[in-house]
Design a protein around this motif. Structure first.
Motif, PDB file in Angstrom:
ATOM      1  N   GLY A 162      -4.946  -2.413  -9.816  1.00 51.26           N
ATOM      2  CA  GLY A 162      -4.992  -2.804  -8.416  1.00 51.26           C
ATOM      3  C   GLY A 162      -3.965  -2.025  -7.628  1.00 51.26           C
ATOM      4  N   GLY A 163      -2.983  -2.754  -7.074  1.00 53.43           N
ATOM      5  CA  GLY A 163      -1.950  -2.117  -6.264  1.00 53.43           C
ATOM      6  C   GLY A 163      -1.105  -1.113  -7.023  1.00 53.43           C
ATOM      7  N   ILE A 164      -1.040  -1.237  -8.353  1.00 54.40           N
ATOM      8  CA  ILE A 164      -0.260  -0.289  -9.152  1.00 54.40           C
ATOM      9  C   ILE A 164      -0.796   1.137  -8.980  1.00 54.40           C
ATOM     10  CG2 ILE A 164      -1.620  -0.527 -11.305  1.00 54.40           C
ATOM     11  CD1 ILE A 164       1.050  -0.462 -12.828  1.00 54.40           C
ATOM     12  N   ILE A 165      -2.101   1.255  -8.762  1.00 55.73           N
ATOM     13  CA  ILE A 165      -2.719   2.576  -8.577  1.00 55.73           C
ATOM     14  C   ILE A 165      -2.395   3.131  -7.196  1.00 55.73           C
ATOM     15  CG2 ILE A 165      -4.908   3.864  -8.594  1.00 55.73           C
ATOM     16  CD1 ILE A 165      -3.970   2.722 -11.335  1.00 55.73           C
ATOM     17  N   LEU A 166      -2.402   2.265  -6.173  1.00 55.82           N
ATOM     18  CA  LEU A 166      -2.032   2.736  -4.832  1.00 55.82           C
ATOM     19  C   LEU A 166      -0.552   3.114  -4.788  1.00 55.82           C
ATOM     20  CD1 LEU A 166      -3.975   0.478  -2.312  1.00 55.82           C
ATOM     21  CD2 LEU A 166      -4.755   2.405  -3.671  1.00 55.82           C
ATOM     22  N   ALA A 167       0.276   2.377  -5.532  1.00 58.29           N
ATOM     23  CA  ALA A 167       1.705   2.727  -5.597  1.00 58.29           C
ATOM     24  C   ALA A 167       1.882   4.101  -6.237  1.00 58.29           C
ATOM     25  CB  ALA A 167       2.462   1.663  -6.393  1.00 58.29           C
ATOM     26  N   TRP A 168       1.097   4.361  -7.292  1.00 59.98           N
ATOM     27  CA  TRP A 168       1.131   5.674  -7.941  1.00 59.98           C
ATOM     28  C   TRP A 168       0.703   6.770  -6.959  1.00 59.98           C
ATOM     29  CZ3 TRP A 168      -3.183   8.852  -8.645  1.00 59.98           C
ATOM     30  CH2 TRP A 168      -2.950  10.023  -9.398  1.00 59.98           C
ATOM     31  N   ALA A 169      -0.389   6.516  -6.234  1.00 57.20           N
ATOM     32  CA  ALA A 169      -0.907   7.515  -5.278  1.00 57.20           C
ATOM     33  C   ALA A 169       0.100   7.766  -4.153  1.00 57.20           C
ATOM     34  CB  ALA A 169      -2.231   7.033  -4.703  1.00 57.20           C
ATOM     35  N   ALA A 170       0.732   6.688  -3.684  1.00 59.73           N
ATOM     36  CA  ALA A 170       1.734   6.842  -2.622  1.00 59.73           C
ATOM     37  C   ALA A 170       2.878   7.727  -3.094  1.00 59.73           C
ATOM     38  CB  ALA A 170       2.260   5.470  -2.207  1.00 59.73           C
ATOM     39  N   GLN A 171       3.297   7.510  -4.333  1.00 63.70           N
ATOM     40  CA  GLN A 171       4.432   8.252  -4.887  1.00 63.70           C
ATOM     41  C   GLN A 171       4.081   9.706  -5.177  1.00 63.70           C
ATOM     42  OE1 GLN A 171       7.242   6.250  -5.014  1.00 63.70           O
ATOM     43  NE2 GLN A 171       8.286   8.203  -5.157  1.00 63.70           N
ATOM     44  N   GLN A 172       2.900   9.928  -5.731  1.00 62.84           N
ATOM     45  CA  GLN A 172       2.532  11.270  -6.212  1.00 62.84           C
ATOM     46  C   GLN A 172       1.768  12.121  -5.199  1.00 62.84           C
ATOM     47  OE1 GLN A 172       3.961  12.020  -8.936  1.00 62.84           O
ATOM     48  NE2 GLN A 172       4.506   9.925  -9.513  1.00 62.84           N
ATOM     49  N   LEU A 173       1.058  11.492  -4.271  1.00 64.93           N
ATOM     50  CA  LEU A 173       0.139  12.246  -3.409  1.00 64.93           C
ATOM     51  C   LEU A 173       0.469  12.171  -1.921  1.00 64.93           C
ATOM     52  CD1 LEU A 173      -3.234  11.142  -5.104  1.00 64.93           C
ATOM     53  CD2 LEU A 173      -1.988  13.277  -5.481  1.00 64.93           C
ATOM     54  N   ALA A 174       1.108  11.084  -1.478  1.00 64.53           N
ATOM     55  CA  ALA A 174       1.370  10.930  -0.043  1.00 64.53           C
ATOM     56  C   ALA A 174       2.529  11.814   0.395  1.00 64.53           C
ATOM     57  CB  ALA A 174       1.677   9.467   0.277  1.00 64.53           C
ATOM     58  N   ILE A 175       2.509  12.240   1.638  1.00 67.35           N
ATOM     59  CA  ILE A 175       3.600  13.054   2.182  1.00 67.35           C
ATOM     60  C   ILE A 175       4.874  12.207   2.247  1.00 67.35           C
ATOM     61  CG2 ILE A 175       4.445  14.250   4.254  1.00 67.35           C
ATOM     62  CD1 ILE A 175       1.468  15.036   4.766  1.00 67.35           C
TER      63      ILE A 175
ATOM     64  N   PHE B 147       3.135   5.106   3.360  1.00 60.36           N
ATOM     65  CA  PHE B 147       1.746   5.165   2.893  1.00 60.36           C
ATOM     66  C   PHE B 147       0.873   4.061   3.498  1.00 60.36           C
ATOM     67  CE2 PHE B 147      -1.449   3.673  -0.232  1.00 60.36           C
ATOM     68  CZ  PHE B 147      -2.324   4.748  -0.142  1.00 60.36           C
ATOM     69  N   TYR B 148       1.306   2.797   3.378  1.00 57.83           N
ATOM     70  CA  TYR B 148       0.455   1.697   3.845  1.00 57.83           C
ATOM     71  C   TYR B 148       0.280   1.729   5.367  1.00 57.83           C
ATOM     72  CZ  TYR B 148       0.231  -0.254  -0.810  1.00 57.83           C
ATOM     73  OH  TYR B 148      -0.033  -0.421  -2.147  1.00 57.83           O
ATOM     74  N   ALA B 149       1.326   2.126   6.090  1.00 59.63           N
ATOM     75  CA  ALA B 149       1.220   2.240   7.551  1.00 59.63           C
ATOM     76  C   ALA B 149       0.254   3.355   7.947  1.00 59.63           C
ATOM     77  CB  ALA B 149       2.596   2.498   8.159  1.00 59.63           C
ATOM     78  N   SER B 150       0.115   4.367   7.069  1.00 64.30           N
ATOM     79  CA  SER B 150      -0.752   5.511   7.399  1.00 64.30           C
ATOM     80  C   SER B 150      -2.213   5.295   7.018  1.00 64.30           C
ATOM     81  CB  SER B 150      -0.233   6.778   6.697  1.00 64.30           C
ATOM     82  OG  SER B 150      -0.460   6.683   5.296  1.00 64.30           O
ATOM     83  N   VAL B 151      -2.504   4.194   6.299  1.00 62.91           N
ATOM     84  CA  VAL B 151      -3.877   3.968   5.809  1.00 62.91           C
ATOM     85  C   VAL B 151      -4.921   3.934   6.929  1.00 62.91           C
ATOM     86  CG1 VAL B 151      -5.387   2.223   4.738  1.00 62.91           C
ATOM     87  CG2 VAL B 151      -3.302   2.952   3.581  1.00 62.91           C
TER      88      VAL B 151
END
Length: 460
Positions: free
Chosen positions: A292-305, A310-314
Motif C-alpha cells: 500500500g503506502g509503503i510503495i508510494l513512500a518508496w516512489a517518493a524517495q526514489q523517483l520524486a524530485i 510528493f503527496y502535495a504534488s499528486v
C-alpha cells in the motif's frame, strides 16, 4: 445505562495508539512508536520494550483522566508468536523464516493445507503462527514442550496476571477451529503439540480484574475492568460497520486490506481470503496486500524530485499525465504479496518501459499499479459495494478520488475506522448519531470505463 470512560490500547506493528473515549467523544489520544528488529527474513519485536513504551504512554494521559477510566480494552496486531524462553522475542506477521517450509507444505500436502485453511479461516502463509511453528519444529529451534504465546497474551499478563487469548486474535493463528471456537486438536497433533502449550481461550468481551500493583502505578481505579478485546483488523472493520452500517471497508496504510463484515464463514480455498472471528454473531472476511503506502513512500524517495512534497504534488501529477501512464505498467510487488498470490518471492517492476516515458509517467504508473492491485481484492471481497475507507492514503483527496474511480465504487472516508473505536463500539454498544459530514468520493464515469479496460490485462 451510563457508559464507561473507556481506554483503548491498540498495539500495531509500528506504534502503540492510546485513546480515551467517553460518550462517543475522543477525550485523549496519542501514538508511541515501537521498534522492529531483525533483518530481511527475521522480524521480531521485544516484549519488554513494548511494555516500557506502553507504560511511558499511559503515564502521558493526564492523571485526572486516568483516575476516571472505568474500562480498558486491548487491540493487537495479528499473527504474532512468542516462545516463552525469556528472550522476549515476539515474531511478527512480516517474519519470513517459515517461507520455504510453508511453500513446501502447500505443494506437497495440498489436501492437508486446504483442509487446515477451511478449518481455521487463516491463509496458509509464512505470516501465520502455524507456519512459524511448523518451521521451528522442523529446524528443531526450540524444545518440543515449550509454551508459546503472542502480543495479546503479553499485554493481558501485564494488566491481569493471566495468560489468556481472545477468539478473534486466536483465529488468525492458523491453530484455531473457527466453528468449534477452540484450539484445533487436529492441527496441534500435526505439529506435535498439546493445548497446554498455548494460552487459555476466551470470548472477545471477557472481562478481568486489574492487578492492584498496576492500578497503583498508574493511578487507575481498583474497580477498573480489563476487557480482552480482539485483533486490530477485525476491529477496524467493525468500527466502520457500527458507525455507518456499511459492511465493506478498505484500509490503505503501509499495507492494505479489504474487509467485509459477515455472519457466516466465507472461505475460498483457491483465493484464500481470510475469515476471522469477531464475536458470537459476526466474522470478518477479507484480503490483505503487503503493498500500500509503503510503495508510494518508496516512489517518493526514489523517483520524486522532492520526496517531502510528493503527496502535495499528486493533484498536479494526475492532471498532467494520462490514464494508463502512456502504456507503462507497474507491478507493485516490491514487498512480496499476500492476496491474491500468497507468494513471498513474487517481484515487482515496470513493464513496457521505453525511452519516451517520463518521470511523471513512472510516478503515475506506481499509483495506478497499487490501486489496480487493490481493485482485485475489492472485486474478491466486496464486489459492487460502497466502501468505507481509512488510512493515510486517503488523507490525500486526489488519491481518494482516483481510488473511487479505479474501483468503480463510492468511497466514504471515515477516519474513525480505527481499532480503538472498534473496541469501544464492540464493548460498549453506544447509541450513535449518524454523521452526514463524511467526505464522499464518487467514481468519474468516463475515467472508470478507461480503468476497467486497463484492468483487464494489466497483470498479464
Amino acid at each position: 445505562m451510563s457508559l464507561s470512560v473507556f481506554l483503548g490500547i491498540d498495539v500495531g506493528t509500528t506504534a502503540i495508539k492510546l485513546g480515551v473515549i467517553e460518550e462517543n467523544q475522543l477525550l485523549y489520544t496519542n501514538d508511541h512508536p515501537i521498534e522492529t528488529s531483525g533483518n530481511e527474513i527475521v522480524k521480531y519485536q521485544d516484549a519488554n520494550q513494548i511494555l516500557a513504551v506502553l507504560q511511558e504512554g499511559l503515564m502521558t494521559i493526564p492523571l485526572e483522566l486516568r483516575r476516571r477510566i472505568t474500562k480498558l480494552g486491548i487491540s493487537t496486531a495479528m499473527h504474532s508468536l512468542m516462545p516463552e524462553d525469556d528472550s522476549g522475542q515476539i515474531f511478527i506477521w512480516s517474519d519470513l523464516q517459515a517461507a520455504g517450509v510453508i511453500e513446501q507444505f502447500k505443494q506437497v500436502k495440498k489436501a492437508t493445507a486446504k483442509h487446515f485453511y477451511q478449518l481455521t479461516g487463516t491463509p496458509i502463509h509464512a505470516m501465520s503462527p502455524f507456519a512459524k511453528l511448523l518451521y521451528f519444529q522442523q529446524a528443531e529451534k526450540y524444545p518440543a514442550e515449550l509454551h508459546w504465546s503472542g502480543l495479546k497474551e503479553v499485554l493481558m499478563k501485564y494488566f491481569t496476571g493471566e495468560t489468556v487469548l481472545d477468539y478473534s486474535t486466536a483465529s488468525a493463528t492458523g491453530l484455531f477451529d473457527l466453528r468449534k471456537k477452540q484450539w484445533s486438536h487436529e492441527i496441534l497433533t500435526y505439529l506435535g503439540m498439546h493445548e497446554e502449550q498455548l494460552a487459555r481461550l476466551v470470548d472477545t468481551n471477557q472481562t478481568f480484574a486489574l492487578l492492584p500493583s498496576v492500578a497503583e502505578l498508574f493511578g487507575f481505579s481498583s474497580e477498573l475492568q480489563v476487557v480482552i478485546g480482539a485483533s486490530d483488523g477485525t476491529l477496524a472493520a467493525y468500527a466502520s460497520y457500527y458507525a455507518t452500517g456499511r459492511r465493506a471497508s478498505l484500509t490503505i496504510g503501509t499495507s492494505g486490506a479489504v474487509r467485509q463484515i459477515t455472519t457466516d464463514n466465507q472461505l475460498d480455498a483457491d483465493k484464500q481470503n481470510f475469515c476471522y472471528y469477531l464475536n458470537g454473531e459476526l466474522k470478518v472476511s477479507g484480503a490483505p496486500s503487503n503493498n500500500g503506502g509503503i510503495i508510494l513512500a518508496w516512489a517518493a524517495q526514489q523517483l520524486a524530485i522532492d520526496p517531502l512534497d510528493f503527496y502535495a504534488s499528486v493533484p498536479n501529477l494526475l492532471m498532467e499525465t494520462k490514464i494508463g501512464s502512456n502504456g507503462l505498467r507497474f507491478w507493485p510487488y516490491l514487498n512480496g504479496e499476500r492476496a491474491p498470490y500468497w507468494d513471498n518471492e513474487i517481484k515487482g517492476g515496470f513493464y513496457d518501459l521505453t525511452l519516451q516515458h517520463t518521470r511523471s509517467d513512472l510516478l503515475r504508473s506506481v499509483i495506478e499499479g497499487v490501486l489496480l492491485n487493490i481493485r482485485r481484492l475489492v472485486q474478491l471481497v466486496a464486489k459492487n459495494e460502497d466502501l468505507s475507507v481509512s488510512g493515510g492514503f486517503f488523507q490525500t483527496p486526489a488519491l481518494a478520488q482516483l481510488a473511487a474511480t479505479v474501483f468503480g465504487t463510492v468511497c466514504y472516508y471515515a477516519p474513525e475506522n480505527e481499532p480503538i473505536f472498534g473496541l469501544y463500539y464492540l464493548l460498549e454498544q453506544p447509541e450513535l448519531v449518524k454523521k452526514e459530514q463524511q467526505q464522499v468520493f464518487f467514481p468519474d464515469s468516463l475515467q472508470q470505463a478507461a480503468y476497467q479496460h486497463l484492468a483487464e490485462h494489466y497483470f498479464d
